[in-house]
Structures are given as structure tokens and as C-alpha cells.
Design an enzyme around this catalytic site. Structure first.
Site, mmCIF file in Angstrom:
data_model
loop_
_atom_site.group_PDB
_atom_site.id
_atom_site.type_symbol
_atom_site.label_atom_id
_atom_site.label_comp_id
_atom_site.label_asym_id
_atom_site.label_seq_id
_atom_site.Cartn_x
_atom_site.Cartn_y
_atom_site.Cartn_z
ATOM 1 N N HIS A 1 5.761 -0.666 -7.909
ATOM 2 C CA HIS A 1 6.251 0.710 -7.940
ATOM 3 C C HIS A 1 5.929 1.401 -6.617
ATOM 4 O O HIS A 1 5.229 0.847 -5.760
ATOM 5 C CB HIS A 1 5.618 1.481 -9.100
ATOM 6 N N TYR B 1 6.484 5.886 -9.496
ATOM 7 C CA TYR B 1 7.788 5.637 -10.122
ATOM 8 C C TYR B 1 8.253 4.222 -9.796
ATOM 9 O O TYR B 1 7.990 3.716 -8.700
ATOM 10 C CB TYR B 1 8.843 6.642 -9.629
ATOM 11 N N THR B 2 8.925 3.614 -10.748
ATOM 12 C CA THR B 2 9.517 2.305 -10.529
ATOM 13 C C THR B 2 11.011 2.460 -10.347
ATOM 14 O O THR B 2 11.699 2.939 -11.262
ATOM 15 C CB THR B 2 9.251 1.360 -11.720
ATOM 16 N N CYS C 1 4.060 -1.026 -20.976
ATOM 17 C CA CYS C 1 3.975 0.158 -20.116
ATOM 18 C C CYS C 1 4.220 1.404 -20.950
ATOM 19 O O CYS C 1 5.149 1.467 -21.755
ATOM 20 C CB CYS C 1 4.991 0.087 -18.975
#
Length: 415
Positions: A197, A214-215, A388
Site C-alpha cells: 500500500h 490506501y491500497t 483486512c
């Protein structure tokens, strides 16, 4: 622990730290492990602070144990800091501290902070890394990173970039798909390993900054830009969080052409495929990968599944259990459902929501053991499960359920 004592506020116990005992049981009377290596030449503001910091020797092996929100230690230039109490008031948010928990973060810290932070940081110092010298913590010039074609990627180690907002698509009333233009001629990729990320930092008009991880939903075959899907937590919607999400609101308020800082790559799990991945430096293989996601935790799962399904030579099979509050909260559902229809032998998905509408064809309520038995791959040497979401959802709820139905804890990981 021997050799030092930490008080309630994360500061050393003055009475006990006057005389400290090293990890072999020998008494030390104020001797420095690192001697005068940080005090040669002209004294800086940082060096003046060092005099007031405790000198207790702490092995790096002990530092590495403190990597959770309940006990969060970091190392900067050989000093050990217990920032557990600071993480919630950290201007950049707790996420940026959790990423470097239990590790040396000298390079990242030095690139973002000036000398004015040292007096404040000194209050969290609990000792020095045992046996370390200044040479251990010099920030070395990293080698340039290139893609498979030999072209430099946008993300280079310890060198954050500026990416400007190129477009915004409103997926729903509180979900945005944001596209950011990379610096350069438009032919370079972001340079993010699959499963990793980035850390985005947005500044406000007063000069303050907020950062979150953030990915991206785009992969490395995307040139010149990357995309993220953001759920915006608006102010005044949730009584438990009346101010809403600082970072998501800042991203939502960005105008086309305005920039954010992008740092990375960050992470500890990389899909090197087909069927191969690296977890904390350990190379592993699996033919069955399950994913359990809660809310916006879907994005790293989405990225890995997309990489697998986009490669026709990759025969790895994927399962997904995706938990949300309501059907409207399901991010990326259009793409996920399309995968299930296009690749029925390679990908299976299941949803569960807290509040279900009439005619809902999936589960209602929390993720359960029976749900995981039915919708996750069976336990075995070729099966691994990635999770996640909120910490309570992942570590306190889902991982124990997986263990209860036969999965080994070593066969699970969290992004």
C-alpha cells in the site's frame, strides 16, 4: 524487563532509571552504549535534547515485540520511543505510526519532520538500542527501482512524490473513485508490489497534514496514474465519531489538479505469483487463497485477487467473504460480481451484512464459523487466508474462528 522501567505515560521511571541494569545483569551508572557518536561537532537542537533522554540499553529484539496499538515502540537514530500514548494525537494519524511499529523509522521520520519536533519527541524516549552506533542508523542512498522494462517507477525509497487529482467518480453517496496522475511523461508505473500500500498525506490551509494508508485498485500494468476507492466518513453522521474521517473528507474535498503526497511502497506481504508470495521475508506457496474483508479492508484483497484473475497462467483459486453494515456499503461490488461470473472455477465470493434488505441472497450478521466453513477453502498445507479490516474484526473475531475450524494461525496473515 531488566534495565529500565516505564511509567504510565510512557516516560521512564526516574527513581529506577538513575541506576539501570543491562540485559546481562551488570550494573550501569549512566554509561552510554553509543558514547559520543551523536554529539561530535556543533550541538544541534536534537543533540541538546539527547542529554535529557534516558540511556537505558534495550535490545532491538525487544523493540520488535512492541508492534500493536496497545504497545507501540519505534526507533529513530538509535533511540527507542514508546509512542503508544501519542498515536491518537499524532497529526499524521495513528496509521503512519503503526506501519513502522517495532522498527527503525529514521529515514521516514527525517524526511517529514524538522528539528522543532525533538523536544516533544524526547518525552516519549525510554532508552537506546543496545550496542548500536551511529553507523547503524545512517540513511543510505537507496538504489533506483525500475520496472520489468528497466524504466524508473514513480515510487522510489524514502522519496515521497506529489500526485495530482486527475478525476473523481462518485460510486455512491459516500464512495469515491479517485484517479491521481503520476509525475513524469505518463509512461511510468507507480512501482507498488502486489499486496502493498501507499501512504497518502494531505495538507490543509493552515499547514497541518493528515496521512492514511490506501491500497490502489490499479496494478503495475497501469501507466501514468493510479486509482484508489475511498469511503468518505462525513462529519455529523456517526455519533461515535462526530467529526467524521479527517483524511477521507480531505480527499473528497480535493479539486482537480490539487496534489497529495504519496509515500511507499509499504507492507509486509507481497504476491509474487503464480501461487507464490512473501510474508515478512519468508517465501511461501499456496494453491488456495482465502480472503476475509471488513468494510474498506476490501482494497488489498481486491488488488491481489485482481492480479491473480487477470493472469490466465495463474491457476490459484480464490475465495472471498466480505462483511459490511449494509448492502449499500459493499465497495467494488460490480467488479467482484463480474469476477465471480467470469471465473466460476477460480473465484467464489460471499457477502454478509448487518442489515439486510428484502430478498437478500447472502448472509446476515457477523462472520461465523459455519460461514467460514462453507465459503473459505478447507484447511490444509496449500491453503492460506488473508484478512483486512478493523483490528477487532480481524484479530479478535475472525482469526480465532479460523483456528476453531482447523486452520493454523501460521497460515493466516493480515495486510
Amino acid at each position: 524487563l531488566r534495565g529500565w522501567s516505564v511509567g504510565v505515560l510512557g516516560r521512564p521511571n526516574d527513581k529506577l532509571s538513575r541506576r539501570c541494569t543491562d540485559w546481562k545483569g551488570k550494573k550501569r551508572w549512566g554509561g552510554r552504549i553509543m558514547g559520543s557518536c551523536f554529539s561530535a561537532g556543533k550541538k544541534s537542537q536534537e543533540e541538546e535534547v539527547v542529554k535529557k533522554e534516558p540511556i537505558n540499553p534495550i535490545p532491538m529484539s525487544e523493540v520488535k515485540k512492541h508492534r500493536t496499538a496497545q504497545s507501540l515502540w519505534i526507533v529513530i537514530k538509535g533511540k527507542v520511543y514508546d509512542v503508544t500514548k501519542w498515536q491518537h494525537s499524532h497529526p499524521g494519524g495513528s496509521a503512519s505510526l503503526k506501519i513502522v511499529a517495532g522498527r527503525d523509522c529514521t529515514a521516514g521520520f527525517s524526511s517529514k519532520h524538522g528539528p522543532e519536533v525533538w523536544p516533544m519527541l524526547a518525552t516519549y524516549c525510554i532508552g537506546q538500542v543496545e550496542g548500536a552506533t551511529v553507523e547503524h542508523f545512517k540513511v543510505e542512498e537507496a538504489k533506483p527501482v525500475t520496472d520489468k522494462d528497466g524504466k524508473l517507477v514513480a515510487l522510489q525509497p524514502n522519496k515521497p512524490i506529489q500526485a495530482s487529482l486527475a478525476s473523481r467518480i462518485e460510486e455512491s453517496h459516500d464512495t469515491r473513485r479517485l484517479r491521481f496522475k503520476l509525475p513524469g511523461d505518463g509512461t511510468n508505473s507507480l512501482g507498488l508490489p502486489i499486496g502493498y500500500h501507499v501512504l497518502l498525506t494531505a495538507k490543509d490551509s493552515k499547514g497541518g497534514s493528515t496521512c492514511r494508508s490506501y491500497t490502489p485498485t490499479t496494478l503495475e500494468d497501469t501507466k501514468g496514474f493510479f486509482e484508489i476507492v475511498v469511503k468518505v466518513y462525513f462529519k455529523g453522521v456517526n455519533d461515535m465519531f462526530p467529526d467524521g474521517g479527517m483524511m477521507s473528507q480531505k480527499l473528497d474535498a480535493l479539486k482537480i489538479g490539487e496534489s497529495v503526497e504519496v509515500g511507499g511502497p509499504r507492507g509486509h506481504w507481497e504476491y509474487t505469483g503464480p501461487g507464490k508470495f512473501n510474508h515478512n521475508g519468508m517465501d511461501l506457496e499456496g494453491t488456495n487463497l482465502g480472503f476475509i474483508a471488513g468494510g474498506s479492508g476490501i482494497t488489498p484483497c481486491y488488488q491481489v485477487i485482481k492480479a491473480i484473475l487477470d493472469n490466465p497462467k495463474d491457476t490459484t483459486k480464490c475465495w472471498l467473504v466480505f462483511s459490511n453494515k449494509s448492502e449499500q456499503d459493499i465497495l467494488l461490488r460490480k467488479e467482484i460480481d463480474a469476477w465471480a461470473e467470469k471465473h466460476p472455477d477460480r473465484f467464489k465470493r460471499h457477502y454478509t451484512v448487518s442489515k439486510a434488505p428484502d430478498g437478500w441472497g447472502y448472509s446476515t450478521g457477523r462472520v461465523s464459523a459455519d460461514m467460514l466453513k462453507e465459503h473459505m477453502p478447507p484447511a490444509g498445507p496449500d491453503t492460506y487466508i488473508g484478512l483486512c479490516g478493523p483490528q477487532g474484526f480481524v484479530h479478535n473475531h475472525c482469526v480465532p474462528l479460523l483456528i476453531d475450524i482447523g486452520h493454523e494461525s501460521s497460515s493466516t496473515w493480515s495486510f
